[in-house]
Design an enzyme around this catalytic site. Structure first.
Site, PDB file in Angstrom:
ATOM      1  N   HIS A   1      -8.518  28.852   7.038  1.00 19.50           N
ATOM      2  CA  HIS A   1      -9.582  29.829   6.759  1.00 19.50           C
ATOM      3  C   HIS A   1     -10.754  29.090   6.121  1.00 19.50           C
ATOM      4  O   HIS A   1     -10.618  28.503   5.045  1.00 19.50           O
ATOM      5  CB  HIS A   1      -9.038  30.895   5.795  1.00 19.50           C
ATOM      6  CG  HIS A   1     -10.077  31.822   5.230  1.00 19.50           C
ATOM      7  ND1 HIS A   1      -9.955  32.390   3.974  1.00 19.50           N
ATOM      8  CD2 HIS A   1     -11.238  32.289   5.741  1.00 19.50           C
ATOM      9  CE1 HIS A   1     -10.994  33.164   3.754  1.00 19.50           C
ATOM     10  NE2 HIS A   1     -11.792  33.120   4.804  1.00 19.50           N
TER      11      HIS A   1
ATOM     12  N   HIS B   1     -10.157  41.870   8.244  1.00 23.35           N
ATOM     13  CA  HIS B   1     -10.103  40.403   8.246  1.00 23.35           C
ATOM     14  C   HIS B   1      -9.000  39.866   7.347  1.00 23.35           C
ATOM     15  O   HIS B   1      -8.799  38.652   7.275  1.00 23.35           O
ATOM     16  CB  HIS B   1     -11.447  39.823   7.820  1.00 23.35           C
ATOM     17  CG  HIS B   1     -11.679  39.744   6.341  1.00 23.35           C
ATOM     18  ND1 HIS B   1     -11.433  40.795   5.480  1.00 23.35           N
ATOM     19  CD2 HIS B   1     -12.141  38.728   5.558  1.00 23.35           C
ATOM     20  CE1 HIS B   1     -11.745  40.425   4.244  1.00 23.35           C
ATOM     21  NE2 HIS B   1     -12.163  39.190   4.263  1.00 23.35           N
TER      22      HIS B   1
ATOM     23  N   LYS C   1      -4.991  25.249  -1.146  1.00 27.25           N
ATOM     24  CA  LYS C   1      -6.136  26.064  -1.533  1.00 27.25           C
ATOM     25  C   LYS C   1      -7.345  25.184  -1.833  1.00 27.25           C
ATOM     26  O   LYS C   1      -7.219  24.045  -2.277  1.00 27.25           O
ATOM     27  CB  LYS C   1      -5.807  26.868  -2.805  1.00 27.25           C
ATOM     28  CG  LYS C   1      -4.701  27.891  -2.645  1.00 27.25           C
ATOM     29  CD  LYS C   1      -5.068  29.013  -1.698  1.00 27.25           C
ATOM     30  CE  LYS C   1      -6.168  29.899  -2.243  1.00 27.25           C
ATOM     31  NZ  LYS C   1      -6.415  31.067  -1.376  1.00 27.25           N
TER      32      LYS C   1
ATOM     33  N   HIS D   1     -15.158  36.207  10.830  1.00 30.59           N
ATOM     34  CA  HIS D   1     -15.100  37.528  10.190  1.00 30.59           C
ATOM     35  C   HIS D   1     -16.264  37.799   9.245  1.00 30.59           C
ATOM     36  O   HIS D   1     -16.254  38.791   8.531  1.00 30.59           O
ATOM     37  CB  HIS D   1     -13.740  37.792   9.521  1.00 30.59           C
ATOM     38  CG  HIS D   1     -13.295  36.788   8.505  1.00 30.59           C
ATOM     39  ND1 HIS D   1     -11.994  36.322   8.442  1.00 30.59           N
ATOM     40  CD2 HIS D   1     -13.953  36.165   7.500  1.00 30.59           C
ATOM     41  CE1 HIS D   1     -11.875  35.459   7.450  1.00 30.59           C
ATOM     42  NE2 HIS D   1     -13.049  35.365   6.860  1.00 30.59           N
TER      43      HIS D   1
ATOM     44  N   MET E   1      -1.704  34.050  -0.694  1.00 32.84           N
ATOM     45  CA  MET E   1      -1.008  32.773  -0.688  1.00 32.84           C
ATOM     46  C   MET E   1       0.496  32.880  -0.923  1.00 32.84           C
ATOM     47  O   MET E   1       1.190  31.861  -0.959  1.00 32.84           O
ATOM     48  CB  MET E   1      -1.632  31.821  -1.701  1.00 32.84           C
ATOM     49  CG  MET E   1      -1.555  32.266  -3.148  1.00 32.84           C
ATOM     50  SD  MET E   1      -2.501  31.195  -4.258  1.00 32.84           S
ATOM     51  CE  MET E   1      -1.533  29.690  -4.254  1.00 32.84           C
TER      52      MET E   1
ATOM     53  N   HIS F   1     -10.567  30.153   0.568  1.00 38.48           N
ATOM     54  CA  HIS F   1     -10.311  29.331   1.748  1.00 38.48           C
ATOM     55  C   HIS F   1      -8.971  28.615   1.598  1.00 38.48           C
ATOM     56  O   HIS F   1      -8.585  28.230   0.490  1.00 38.48           O
ATOM     57  CB  HIS F   1     -11.442  28.325   1.959  1.00 38.48           C
ATOM     58  CG  HIS F   1     -12.735  28.977   2.344  1.00 38.48           C
ATOM     59  ND1 HIS F   1     -13.944  28.317   2.325  1.00 38.48           N
ATOM     60  CD2 HIS F   1     -13.016  30.241   2.752  1.00 38.48           C
ATOM     61  CE1 HIS F   1     -14.904  29.135   2.707  1.00 38.48           C
ATOM     62  NE2 HIS F   1     -14.359  30.313   2.972  1.00 38.48           N
ATOM     63  N   PHE F   2      -8.279  28.426   2.714  1.00 43.85           N
ATOM     64  CA  PHE F   2      -6.949  27.828   2.619  1.00 43.85           C
ATOM     65  C   PHE F   2      -6.536  27.175   3.931  1.00 43.85           C
ATOM     66  O   PHE F   2      -7.113  27.448   4.990  1.00 43.85           O
ATOM     67  CB  PHE F   2      -5.904  28.871   2.220  1.00 43.85           C
ATOM     68  CG  PHE F   2      -5.737  30.002   3.213  1.00 43.85           C
ATOM     69  CD1 PHE F   2      -4.981  29.833   4.370  1.00 43.85           C
ATOM     70  CD2 PHE F   2      -6.327  31.235   2.984  1.00 43.85           C
ATOM     71  CE1 PHE F   2      -4.833  30.869   5.284  1.00 43.85           C
ATOM     72  CE2 PHE F   2      -6.175  32.279   3.904  1.00 43.85           C
ATOM     73  CZ  PHE F   2      -5.431  32.088   5.054  1.00 43.85           C
ATOM     74  N   ILE F   3      -5.526  26.323   3.831  1.00 43.00           N
ATOM     75  CA  ILE F   3      -4.840  25.745   4.984  1.00 43.00           C
ATOM     76  C   ILE F   3      -3.358  26.033   4.786  1.00 43.00           C
ATOM     77  O   ILE F   3      -2.820  25.780   3.709  1.00 43.00           O
ATOM     78  CB  ILE F   3      -5.067  24.220   5.066  1.00 43.00           C
ATOM     79  CG1 ILE F   3      -6.557  23.894   5.183  1.00 43.00           C
ATOM     80  CG2 ILE F   3      -4.283  23.613   6.236  1.00 43.00           C
ATOM     81  CD1 ILE F   3      -6.880  22.424   4.967  1.00 43.00           C
TER      82      ILE F   3
END
Length: 397
Positions: free
Chosen positions: A180, A326, A396, A270, A305, A163-165
């Site tokens: 995500h 995805h 992250k 997804h 990333m 998962h990330f921004i």
């Protein structure tokens, strides 16, 4: 490329990748799925790789049945992205303060907010249906009801793993915000509970793989799963919407003088189930590591990333059950990545990105993923590219 068909027990396996490049354990999973009595179609995306329960990058269409392990334990996991009025010219040379602001505003890992986020105070968030959504929590499985407080406080938090921004630039220099995440711990616990319940049912005892245990239509177990599944998918949607609202607030504060505006948010699941109709038949379509790519559906296909990501528009290819990949998809496991790469490799592969570069995220190194450009090229009959993004900040979990 168009798809390649590989024979399967009940249905052919349509593959948008070279079957020879798919790891043996993943191909075995796909062949096992193709033995299910309820299956009507199986499509495989170019980011395909081995997954727990069922293959990541698979689209499973069944009539009168659904496999909870094929959805996965992060029900409703997906992506959101929005283009802003900012451009590369608005950005300072040092983006560390922006990254710190994001990390302070949005809990990551197992973190949560001190109190439930009031959605009416989050910029850009539409709270329609919010109260009825939480009222419906009373109807989910008793096994998870004690998690209500945790679920409310984790709403609007990132989680861990992949998962990330991200704060990104497209090829024209416009700034995009992207993230995500999914249904957090409450989705995981609901998934694990129902996977366990499905595995106890008599009709699943002769399956080739106990992870492929299904619920069948018109049973109390299917009704209970559908109720909890769709609630968790909605939780994931709200979770991303609140995070995006908080992210936008951070950006508005950081670039106050620019008076930032935002386009409508693009969002897509997804890991989920949808009720869809193909060839005159009502089917339950499970996408695990795949997005819906119906005609004019907007979607997001991220790389890693340190590489590019893509905003896409679906072409409505029914051979794939209107689906696309995805993401880039892993080419090695997390443990293999940790053995193969060092923090020095991570620093090299994420040069120019404001992000963590420590041993805790080596398993997310770009070298552990397939080349995103090739993955996009393999599905030109599924989606068209709208924008290519490159992150300059990555947070992250």
């Amino acid at each position: 490329m168009s798809f390649v068909e590989v024979p399967g027990a009940k249905v052919p396996i349509r593959m948008w990748t070279d079957p020879a490049t798919v790891e043996d354990v993943a191909m075995r999973q796909l062949q096992n799925v193709a033995t299910l009595p309820w299956i009507k179609g199986l499509a495989v995306m170019p980011d395909v790789h081995y997954g727990k329960g069922a293959t990541v990058g698979s689209v499973i269409a069944m009539h009168g049945a659904v496999c909870p392990a094929a959805v996965g334990v992060d029900i409703g996991c997906g992506m959101s992205a929005v283009r802003t009025s900012l451009t590369a010219n608005d950005l300072p040379g040092d983006l560390s303060r922006l990254r710190s602001g994001i990390e302070q505003a949005i809990p990551v890992g197992r973190g949560m907010h001190d109190e439930m986020v009031d959605p009416t105070r989050v910029f850009g968030f539409s709270a329609g249906g919010w109260d009825s959504f939480w009222d419906r929590f009373d109807g989910v499985a008793d096994a998870v009801k004690f998690r209500r407080e945790r679920a409310t406080k984790q709403m609007g938090s990132l989680g861990s793993g992949n998962h990330f921004i991200e704060f990104c630039l497209d090829e024209s220099g416009s700034v995009w915000l992207m993230l995500h995440s999914g249904s957090r711990n409450i989705g995981k616990e609901l998934a694990e509970y129902h996977i366990g319940e499905a595995q106890k049912l008599p009709h699943n005892q002769g399956l080739i793989d106990r992870d492929l245990a299904v619920f069948v239509s018109d049973t109390p177990e299917m009704h209970a799963y559908r109720n909890d599944l769709f609630w968790a998918q909605e939780y994931a949607k709200y979770n991303r919407a609140i995070m995006m609202g908080i992210f936008q607030e951070v950006v508005r504060r950081e670039f106050r003088k620019a008076k930032v505006t935002f386009d409508p948010v693009i969002s897509c699941h997804h890991n989920y189930v949808a009720e869809e109709r193909y060839e005159g038949m009502d089917l339950l379509v499970t996408r695990k590591g795949a997005i819906r790519a119906g005609s004019d559906d907007y979607g997001i296909i991220p790389g890693s990333m340190g590489t590019g990501s893509y905003i896409v528009k679906g072409l409505g290819n029914e051979a794939s059950f209107n689906s696309a990949s995805h993401g880039a998809g892993r080419k090695m496991s997390r443990n293999a990545a940790k053995r193969r790469f060092s923090t020095r490799d991570l620093e090299e592969q994420t040069r120019g990105v404001e992000c963590r570069k420590d041993s805790g995220v080596v398993d997310e190194i770009p070298g552990a993923y397939k080349p995103i450009e090739k993955v996009i090229d393999q599905q030109r009959d599924l989606v068209e590219v709208v924008a290519k993004l490159k992150q300059v900040v990555c947070v992250k979990g």
